[in-house]
Design a protein around this motif. Structure first.
Motif, mmCIF file in Angstrom:
data_model
loop_
_atom_site.group_PDB
_atom_site.id
_atom_site.type_symbol
_atom_site.label_atom_id
_atom_site.label_comp_id
_atom_site.label_asym_id
_atom_site.label_seq_id
_atom_site.Cartn_x
_atom_site.Cartn_y
_atom_site.Cartn_z
ATOM 1 N N THR A 221 0.835 -1.194 0.000
ATOM 2 C CA THR A 221 0.000 0.000 0.000
ATOM 3 C C THR A 221 0.871 1.246 0.000
ATOM 4 N N VAL A 257 -11.427 3.063 -8.036
ATOM 5 C CA VAL A 257 -10.066 3.614 -7.970
ATOM 6 C C VAL A 257 -9.500 3.773 -9.377
ATOM 7 N N ASP A 676 -10.418 1.454 2.865
ATOM 8 C CA ASP A 676 -9.417 2.523 2.906
ATOM 9 C C ASP A 676 -9.801 3.537 3.979
ATOM 10 N N LYS A 678 -8.213 6.144 6.015
ATOM 11 C CA LYS A 678 -6.978 6.918 6.112
ATOM 12 C C LYS A 678 -6.932 7.739 7.396
ATOM 13 N N ARG A 732 -4.842 -2.595 6.496
ATOM 14 C CA ARG A 732 -5.880 -1.568 6.658
ATOM 15 C C ARG A 732 -5.372 -0.376 7.461
ATOM 16 N N ARG A 735 -2.271 3.815 5.552
ATOM 17 C CA ARG A 735 -2.754 4.025 4.186
ATOM 18 C C ARG A 735 -2.084 5.214 3.491
ATOM 19 N N THR A 736 -1.476 6.136 4.267
ATOM 20 C CA THR A 736 -0.776 7.272 3.679
ATOM 21 C C THR A 736 0.543 7.467 4.416
#
Length: 790
Positions: A221, A257, A676, A678, A732, A735-736
């Motif tokens: 990811t 996406v 997702d 975040k 999970r 994510r960033t």
């Protein structure tokens, strides 16, 4: 010639596209031609082998016309050389009585044969040539032939009349390709900079497409897999390395996406047509999906209106998403599903489910009837394809419907009831071979059973054609299609399959089970020129390459995570055993562990369990012990609205404080991948157990198969699929690049070598936790270190 726009078409697509008219009508018609068409062709061709009959003659015709270079190809079923001249034979199989088929039965049958005759006549300088339609009756093996003689001049007029009608589409296509390629060449990467690993992935994808190979990618990811695969594939299109991209996914959210990536590139100036295919039952405008003119106004006259709808949408839109397709389908009163399928012919990228390429029952025959076209397959979340492929290539039939339908047709159709009775009797015999706890298995296909199924299909067709709406029609139709699937699967049966009979839930089933889908996936991949398999959890790569149809020349790359390892804490509580025999003793311990993790940092967490039973037991203890904690748990069956409500608890409104939600979910379920959350949406995942699939007969026979093949039965059947669930759930959290979070793995097996060797690079370093005080201290240290200081 090379300076003129090139238009590639098959004879079949040209004829069907230009000559179609009237209604969509899915009232029952025979599907046996799809099942037995090859048999009919081979039978006719074999019977004429010594009569100057050349079967399956490939025909290709290139010519310049009205500023275009056309490439028309196809395959004539037969070319007959006789003393009286040349005959082009077109074979059509049918279950209709031959007395219902006259010379004018099908305009498109004649048109297709005449196109083949035209190509053969001009290439061999024949002033006169004959065209023959041969109808093969599948139930009786009777044959009916119609013969017409044409001059080359007559065929030329006919052929160019079709081409003239296609010119508007040729112009539309060539003008678009020119505009598209110009835009692609000018397109820069749509972000200011590449993320770590992103350029490496893009280069590997481009190289794979150019070299016509397969690539297997483990890409964590954050790398930006969607853009890293689409961008180089698009670039390769302008250079002539690929004609169409298929972006294949298992989930709707992943398709979205891909749509977002195209929108991003469109904002940078890209001109590119992408179409998203939605399942028929989801996109249908009617409450009940019945595709015939009596029930649906969109089906009535659809083919009279659809070409105008195509021209309209293609001139106005590039991103053909579901809402866009529905809008134009309403406007022109056409079926949105069939409309979307036609749009694939004019689109540069098709975003769709795996089954449109791989499933032998529903794959897009308009593209894949003849293998080897210039298509590139981008296969997202490829770890999901293993089980999906096994399902696509397997088939089963149950005993109970046979007995029920036998009773229903006893007086209405004795011959059909007799066929059902023979199958039911055969199933009784199979039932005796299996016990409740021990299914019967055999390597050989059930040949005697298959003969009975074929007989049932033939008789069912006769009844279904003329008894629409009568009692039993719907039930027999369902059995008929299941029987067809069973027979189609039997055609692929080889050493990669096993047949088993199981007695369960008051019924008996026989299943043709695909143990190893690698061969059939490999054959399906030949429909394109290149395939890129990618996922954040495609590990081990050698396993996925083998099971998904890779070959010794396939490329494999594993990319490191672009995220700073200091932003996550991975803890292994390896003093707790969650094996099945020990689970009940762990309930209070797991509940306390969850509370300890949550108490060290307020925020949103999800706890993942290997089963609903385990989850519910711990949930009840936790809720009773800590009623002040806000919790939510996954239910066994949740619709899209239920899922949205669940995830909504983890997404606070803009400006609002985190909800502090604690979720309970199952490994391998809908909330353990493709989710997702975040930033503050999720700051921790607690994973209970190693995710092993439940021990069952099918998993055991997969284990036995691979033990014999390569001594990796347990790994292929249990270990690797289980660890994949763990990796997905853990993914999970971060994510960033600014996210912080904790991953807690609870099971003593996570410290064993067999599991540690499956840990991805980004899971190192990690810490082993022996007791609750150690867990508390490790979490306090992590959150103190990672919380930004003012």
């Amino acid at each position: 010639m090379n300076n003129q726009p090139e238009i590639k078409l098959s004879v079949r697509n040209l004829v069907e596209f230009i000559l179609r008219s009237g209604n969509i009508d899915s009232q029952f018609i025979s599907n046996a031609s799809a099942l037995e068409g090859t048999r009919a062709h081979q039978r006719v061709q074999k019977d004429n082998r010594d009569k100057g009959y050349a079967p399956e003659v490939s025909l290709k015709h290139r010519f310049e016309y009205e500023g275009f270079c056309f490439r028309i190809d196809g395959r004539a079923d037969g070319i007959i050389t006789s003393e009286s001249g040349i005959i082009v034979d077109e074979i059509k199989s049918t279950s209709r009585p031959l007395e219902q088929i006259d010379e004018d039965y099908s305009q498109t049958h004649w048109a297709q044969a005449k196109c083949y005759a035209y190509i053969y006549a001009i290439q061999n300088e024949l002033p006169v040539i004959s065209v023959q339609l041969t109808y093969f009756q599948l139930d009786t093996d009777e044959i009916k032939k119609y013969l017409k003689i044409f001059t080359q001049t007559e065929l030329t007029v006919f052929f160019y009349d079709l081409i003239n009608q296609y010119l508007v589409w040729a112009a539309l296509t060539s003008n678009w390709v020119t505009r598209r390629n110009t835009a692609i060449r000018a397109l820069a990467f749509p972000f200011e900079r590449y993320r770590p690993g992103q350029r490496e992935l893009a280069v590997a994808v481009y190289k794979t497409i150019v070299e016509q190979k397969k690539l297997f990618v483990q890409a964590p990811t954050g790398i930006g897999k969607t853009m890293s695969t689409l961008f180089p594939a698009i670039k390769s299109m302008a250079e002539g390395h690929t004609a169409k991209i298929f972006y294949l996914t298992a989930k709707t959210i992943v398709r979205e996406v891909a749509e977002e990536a195209f929108a991003k590139m469109a904002n940078q100036g890209l001109a590119f047509k992408s179409v998203t295919l939605t399942a028929k039952d989801k996109i249908c405008f009617q409450e009940e999906t019945i595709c015939d003119p009596d029930h649906c106004s969109y089906a009535r006259g659809h083919f009279d209106r659809v070409n105008a709808a195509l021209l309209d949408i293609l001139k106005q839109e590039d991103r053909l998403t579901r809402p866009v397709i529905e809008n134009y389908a309403h406007k022109h009163q056409v079926c949105p599903f069939e409309f979307s399928l036609d749009l694939t012919l004019f689109s540069d990228c098709v975003i769709c489910d795996y089954n449109y390429v791989f499933d032998p029952r529903v794959y897009l025959k308009r593209f894949f009837s003849d293998n080897g076209s210039d298509y590139s397959f981008l296969i997202d979340e490829a770890h999901n394809l293993v089980d999906r492929a096994r399902s696509m290539f397997s088939a089963e039939l149950y005993k109970k419907p046979l007995l029920e339908l036998k009773r229903l047709f006893k007086d209405n159709d004795p011959s059909l009831a007799k066929a059902l009775g023979k199958l039911n009797t055969h199933m009784i015999g199979l039932r005796k071979l299996a016990t409740t706890n021990s299914p019967h298995r055999q390597k050989e296909s059930p040949k005697d059973f298959l003969l009975l199924v074929m007989k049932l299909i033939a008789l069912a067709e006769v009844w279904l054609v003329s008894n629409e709406g009568r009692p039993g029609h719907e039930e027999l139709l369902e059995l008929y299609f299941n029987a067809l699937t069973f027979m189609r699967t039997a055609e692929f049966y080889d050493d990669h399959f096993l047949t088993y009979v199981e007695n369960a839930n008051g019924d008996t089933r026989i299943k043709l089970f695909c143990l190893d889908p690698s061969h059939l996936l490999g054959e399906a991949l030949k429909r394109g020129r290149a395939a890129i398999f990618f996922s954040a959890t495609l590990s081990p790569l050698d396993y996925f390459s083998e099971i998904l149809g890779g070959d010794p020349d396939s490329y494999k790359i594993s990319l490191p995570s672009p995220f700073d390892v200091k932003n996550r804490e991975l803890l292994i509580a390896d003093t707790i055993s969650t094996t099945f025999r020990n689970r009940e003793k762990t309930y209070p311990t797991i509940a306390r562990c969850i509370k300890t993790v949550r108490d060290q940092q307020p925020g949103n967490y999800i706890v993942y369990f290997p089963s609903y039973k385990y989850m519910n037991a711990v949930f009840e203890i936790f809720s009773a012990s800590y009623p002040e904690v806000v919790t939510i748990r996954q239910a066994p069956e949740m619709n899209e609205e239920d899922r949205a409500l669940f995830l909504g608890q983890f997404r606070p409104a803009p400006g609002a404080a985190p909800t502090g939600m604690l979720g309970f979910a199952v490994l391998g379920g809908i909330f353990s991948e493709g989710v997702d959350l975040k930033h503050e949406g999720l700051i921790g995942a607690i994973i209970v157990g190693v995710g092993l699939p439940q021990i069952c007969f099918e998993r055991d026979i997969i284990r036995d198969y691979f033990n014999k093949k390569n001594h990796t039965g347990y790994q292929y059947s249990y270990l690797y699929p289980g660890m994949n669930k763990v990796l997905q759930a853990a993914g999970r959290v971060i994510r960033t690049e600014t996210d912080r979070g904790v991953i807690v793995l609870i099971d003593q097996r996570f410290s064993s070598p067999s599991y540690r060797q499956l840990f991805p690079q980004e899971w190192f370093p990690h810490r082993q936790i022996r007791n609750e005080p150690e867990l508390k201290k490790a979490l306090q240290d992590f959150w103190a270190m990672t919380i930004p200081q003012n």
